[in-house]
Design a protein around this motif. Structure first.
Motif: not given
Length: 333
Positions: A160-162, A209-213
């Motif tokens: 993920t990017n978070k 960015g269609t999905i976050d993870a």
């Protein structure tokens, strides 16, 4: 078309795979063609290592009298087609992840119980439990197969990017999953938004960015360069990525006792070898990820316990659909 061509080739050599095996058993073990083993995985994977080691061991133990040819990359069909062809005896051997087998054998959903184990050695100990294996053997026999063993690719983890360090951090994450109701229920329980998507679209989905993870074993994350689009790998270790080696029961029964013993012995050696290779490769994949600048997050024991509490409804749902004897044997200490 590939399957049709293969079957036609076997017929030209003296019948179907099952008939050919019986002829081989009667004719001093002389084999006129290589038995096919199919998988949907690429070459550079533990699945392929498992399959090739098994084929090599069969060849060695039989002094070259028994031959197996490995066909990766869905050359002989996808997971569903491979299972169907294996049951019919047209493709004697298949190596694949257990997830696609739930549709054919509902009790294999026991492996979809999330967040149960702390490490992969614990998983292997539970999977190898003789009582559990005996029960699973019956499940596969009832489905038309014989189970030869389970290797693995370690655990499935999240990218993920978070930065995720608490249960609350999962909330709202749009994560790509397989189209499996239990897998989706797990992410919903954590507050994430599971999104089934064809795997070939995952890299672009992360990029755009269609999905976050997404979630996968380390090997898949590195081989498909998914970490390039993500800042973090979160060691959720929510499910073991088990790989089964199965053989058509009809085919197996057509072999001599000696040939059957060779296959079972080869399978055991291949399982242990694949597990060792998996451990080595995971360490290498982690280094690749860390060297790229992507950070690996290990969740605290407290967070893992919180996750297990949130998973209680999933455990109950699976227990309603899976034999209670199998669940009890899988969880036995």
């Amino acid at each position: 078309m590939m399957i049709i061509s293969l079957i036609a080739g076997l017929a030209a050599c003296g019948g179907s795979a099952g008939e050919g095996s019986q002829a081989a058993a009667k004719d001093a073990g002389v084999q006129r063609y290589a038995w096919p083993l199919g998988s949907s995985s690429p070459e550079d994977t533990v699945t392929q290592i498992y399959a090739e080691k098994f084929a090599d061991e069969v060849d060695r133990l039989s002094d070259g009298k028994m031959k197996i040819s490995v066909y990766p990359n869905s050359v002989l069909g996808g997971d569903r087609e491979l299972l169907e062809s294996c049951k019919d005896g047209d493709i004697p051997f298949v190596v694949q992840n257990t997830a696609p087998q739930v549709t054919f054998m509902k009790d294999t959903a026991v492996f979809d119980m999330p967040a149960l184990f702390d490490n992969i050695d614990e998983v292997r100990e539970h999977v190898d439990n003789p009582k559990f294996m005996k029960l699973m053997q019956q499940v596969y026999n009832d489905g038309g197969y014989e189970l030869l063993g389970y290797a693995d690719q370690g655990f499935r983890v999240m990218t993920t990017n978070k930065k995720i360090e608490s249960l609350a951090d999962f909330k709202g994450q749009k994560i790509r999953t397989m189209e499996n109701s239990y897998h989706m229920a797990y992410w919903k329980a954590l507050g994430a938004s599971p999104t089934p998507m064809t795997f070939s679209e995952v890299y672009i989905g992360l990029q755009q960015g269609t999905i976050d993870a997404q979630e996968n074993p380390y090997e898949v994350i590195v081989s498909n360069k998914l970490y390039e689009q993500q800042d973090y790998v979160v060691e959720t270790n929510h499910l073991p990525h088990l790989i089964s080696l199965i053989v058509s029961d009809e085919f197996m029964q057509g072999l001599s006792d000696e040939q059957q013993q060779i296959i079972r012995e080869a399978a055991e050696t291949a399982k242990q070898y694949a597990r060792e290779q998996s451990d080595e490769r995971i360490a290498s994949k982690i280094k690749t990820i860390e060297d790229s600048g992507t950070q690996i997050i290990t969740l605290s024991d407290e967070v893992h316990e919180q996750i297990r509490k949130e998973c209680q409804p999933i455990y109950e749902s699976i227990e309603k659909n899976v034999s209670s004897d199998i669940v009890d044997a899988y969880l036995a200490q």
